[in-house]
Design a protein around this motif. Structure first.
Motif, PDB file in Angstrom:
ATOM      1  N   CYS A  31       0.854  -1.184   0.000  1.00 37.56           N
ATOM      2  CA  CYS A  31       0.000   0.000   0.000  1.00 37.56           C
ATOM      3  C   CYS A  31       0.893   1.239   0.000  1.00 37.56           C
ATOM      4  O   CYS A  31       1.760   1.363   0.865  1.00 37.56           O
ATOM      5  CB  CYS A  31      -0.903   0.033   1.225  1.00 37.56           C
ATOM      6  N   VAL A  32       0.692   2.114  -0.950  1.00 40.43           N
ATOM      7  CA  VAL A  32       1.416   3.385  -0.999  1.00 40.43           C
ATOM      8  C   VAL A  32       0.424   4.490  -0.661  1.00 40.43           C
ATOM      9  O   VAL A  32      -0.586   4.656  -1.354  1.00 40.43           O
ATOM     10  CB  VAL A  32       2.043   3.625  -2.384  1.00 40.43           C
ATOM     11  N   ILE A  33       0.706   5.220   0.412  1.00 42.08           N
ATOM     12  CA  ILE A  33      -0.173   6.306   0.842  1.00 42.08           C
ATOM     13  C   ILE A  33       0.563   7.609   0.617  1.00 42.08           C
ATOM     14  O   ILE A  33       1.613   7.854   1.212  1.00 42.08           O
ATOM     15  CB  ILE A  33      -0.587   6.147   2.323  1.00 42.08           C
ATOM     16  N   ASP A  34       0.017   8.438  -0.260  1.00 47.34           N
ATOM     17  CA  ASP A  34       0.703   9.638  -0.741  1.00 47.34           C
ATOM     18  C   ASP A  34       0.037  10.886  -0.179  1.00 47.34           C
ATOM     19  O   ASP A  34      -1.111  11.200  -0.508  1.00 47.34           O
ATOM     20  CB  ASP A  34       0.668   9.643  -2.271  1.00 47.34           C
ATOM     21  N   HIS A  52      -3.039   5.196  -2.646  1.00 45.17           N
ATOM     22  CA  HIS A  52      -4.010   6.113  -2.051  1.00 45.17           C
ATOM     23  C   HIS A  52      -3.414   7.516  -2.034  1.00 45.17           C
ATOM     24  O   HIS A  52      -2.287   7.709  -1.559  1.00 45.17           O
ATOM     25  CB  HIS A  52      -4.352   5.702  -0.616  1.00 45.17           C
ATOM     26  N   HIS A  53      -4.162   8.480  -2.522  1.00 41.92           N
ATOM     27  CA  HIS A  53      -3.660   9.854  -2.574  1.00 41.92           C
ATOM     28  C   HIS A  53      -4.507  10.775  -1.692  1.00 41.92           C
ATOM     29  O   HIS A  53      -5.729  10.810  -1.811  1.00 41.92           O
ATOM     30  CB  HIS A  53      -3.670  10.366  -4.017  1.00 41.92           C
ATOM     31  N   PHE A  54      -3.837  11.514  -0.791  1.00 42.33           N
ATOM     32  CA  PHE A  54      -4.498  12.485   0.069  1.00 42.33           C
ATOM     33  C   PHE A  54      -3.833  13.851  -0.149  1.00 42.33           C
ATOM     34  O   PHE A  54      -2.857  14.194   0.537  1.00 42.33           O
ATOM     35  CB  PHE A  54      -4.395  12.073   1.538  1.00 42.33           C
ATOM     36  N   PRO A  55      -4.333  14.648  -1.093  1.00 43.22           N
ATOM     37  CA  PRO A  55      -3.670  15.911  -1.449  1.00 43.22           C
ATOM     38  C   PRO A  55      -3.636  16.946  -0.331  1.00 43.22           C
ATOM     39  O   PRO A  55      -2.801  17.855  -0.353  1.00 43.22           O
ATOM     40  CB  PRO A  55      -4.498  16.416  -2.638  1.00 43.22           C
ATOM     41  N   ALA A  63      -2.131   8.220   7.621  1.00 43.81           N
ATOM     42  CA  ALA A  63      -1.632   7.522   6.431  1.00 43.81           C
ATOM     43  C   ALA A  63      -1.226   6.093   6.780  1.00 43.81           C
ATOM     44  O   ALA A  63      -1.545   5.142   6.061  1.00 43.81           O
ATOM     45  CB  ALA A  63      -0.455   8.292   5.837  1.00 43.81           C
ATOM     46  N   GLN A  64      -0.518   5.930   7.892  1.00 42.31           N
ATOM     47  CA  GLN A  64      -0.130   4.590   8.333  1.00 42.31           C
ATOM     48  C   GLN A  64      -1.349   3.755   8.675  1.00 42.31           C
ATOM     49  O   GLN A  64      -1.404   2.557   8.350  1.00 42.31           O
ATOM     50  CB  GLN A  64       0.807   4.683   9.531  1.00 42.31           C
TER      51      GLN A  64
END
Length: 293
Positions: A31-34, A52-55, A63-64
């Motif tokens: 899982c990559v959380i950006d 997953h992108h959270f701008p 995120a973790q």
């Protein structure tokens, strides 16, 4: 199954790509959380990778948690957390998971294991000045806390301890979770013979003969505030409270007078101290909307 979660924030594309490629070869799912304002172009076509992108930047704790929860749902037994600026060997996951599996078979109360961290600035192993070893099981050393990058968690024990504290947003998140695990009679450990190169801070500076980490001005807000927030909690070690509160004036002076962007650093530290004293949590932008424009 073994999964991993990598947290990104405006990463160096080449370094990030190498890390993701290495991790994908070692785990069942990634899982990559950006948290970057703009999505990071990964250009990696595999069903093993979940992006997953959270701008708006939800913080490292949330995120973790996004990664940990998804790995749980997917059926992973163990989860590896990594920051974008860590470097791991090709057998890193196998060696770390083998120790965690062995500790479970031997009924040792270990919930998470991390590597010996090599600072990318000094190229030397990071040795805490105050933290003492609690217990030694052959190749693993039980300690009071470890950093989140390189931390492998036994997900079967996570529900009892709980997820990362999202109200802290970033600084102190990893240590707080380790201390909270201790209240449930779990321990965290360092794998004595496994190393990981990791970037701690943005730069290094020296004051009065002491070398210290230098981060971005906004990080000072979370560092100062979270020290005061965590100092209220009974399960936080007394040595940590004493040491960090005593050095606050020195850190304030060094950042306000000796670093670049002095006024900006000064403002963030004042905001952090105020919010710490008034017990405000969450992100800086939520607590200081007018000042964040």
């Amino acid at each position: 199954m073994i999964g991993a979660a990598i947290i990104l924030y405006q990463p160096d594309s080449d370094i990030t790509y190498r890390l993701i490629e290495s991790v994908l070869q070692q785990v069942d799912v990634l899982c990559v959380i950006d948290n970057s304002p703009m999505p990071t172009s990964l250009k990696i076509a595999t069903k093993k990778l979940h992006y997953h992108h959270f701008p708006t930047n939800v913080g490292i704790a949330k995120a973790q948690n996004v990664g940990l929860k998804e790995l749980q749902v997917l059926g992973c037994e163990y989860a590896l957390l990594l920051d974008q600026d860590s470097q791991i060997d090709p057998d890193f996951v196998f060696r770390l998971s083998s120790l965690l599996v062995a500790s479970k078979i031997n009924e040792q109360p270990i919930i998470a294991i991390g590597p010996r961290v090599i600072c990318s600035f000094s190229e030397k192993a990071v040795k805490p000045r105050v933290q003492r070893e609690i217990l030694v099981y052959e190749d693993i050393v039980c300690v009071t806390q470890i950093i989140s990058s390189g931390m492998m968690i036994d997900l079967s024990k996570l529900d009892l301890v709980g997820f990362k504290d999202e109200t802290l947003f970033i600084d102190g998140v990893d240590h707080e979770w380790c201390w909270r695990a201790r209240t449930h009679d779990y321990m965290v450990a360092i794998a004595d013979k496994i190393e990981m190169v990791h970037r701690l801070g943005d730069a290094r500076s020296k004051f009065a003969g002491v070398t210290y980490k230098v981060g971005s001005p906004i990080r000072l807000y979370y560092q100062f505030r979270n020290i005061l927030l965590l100092a209220r909690r009974g399960y936080v070690p007394s040595y940590w409270k004493t040491r960090n509160i005593l050095v606050l004036p020195i850190r304030f002076f060094a950042n306000a007078l000796l670093q670049t962007q002095k006024r900006k650093r000064f403002r963030y530290m004042l905001c952090g101290l105020w919010d710490g004293l008034t017990n405000k949590r969450g992100s800086f932008s939520d607590n200081w909307k007018d000042n964040n424009k």
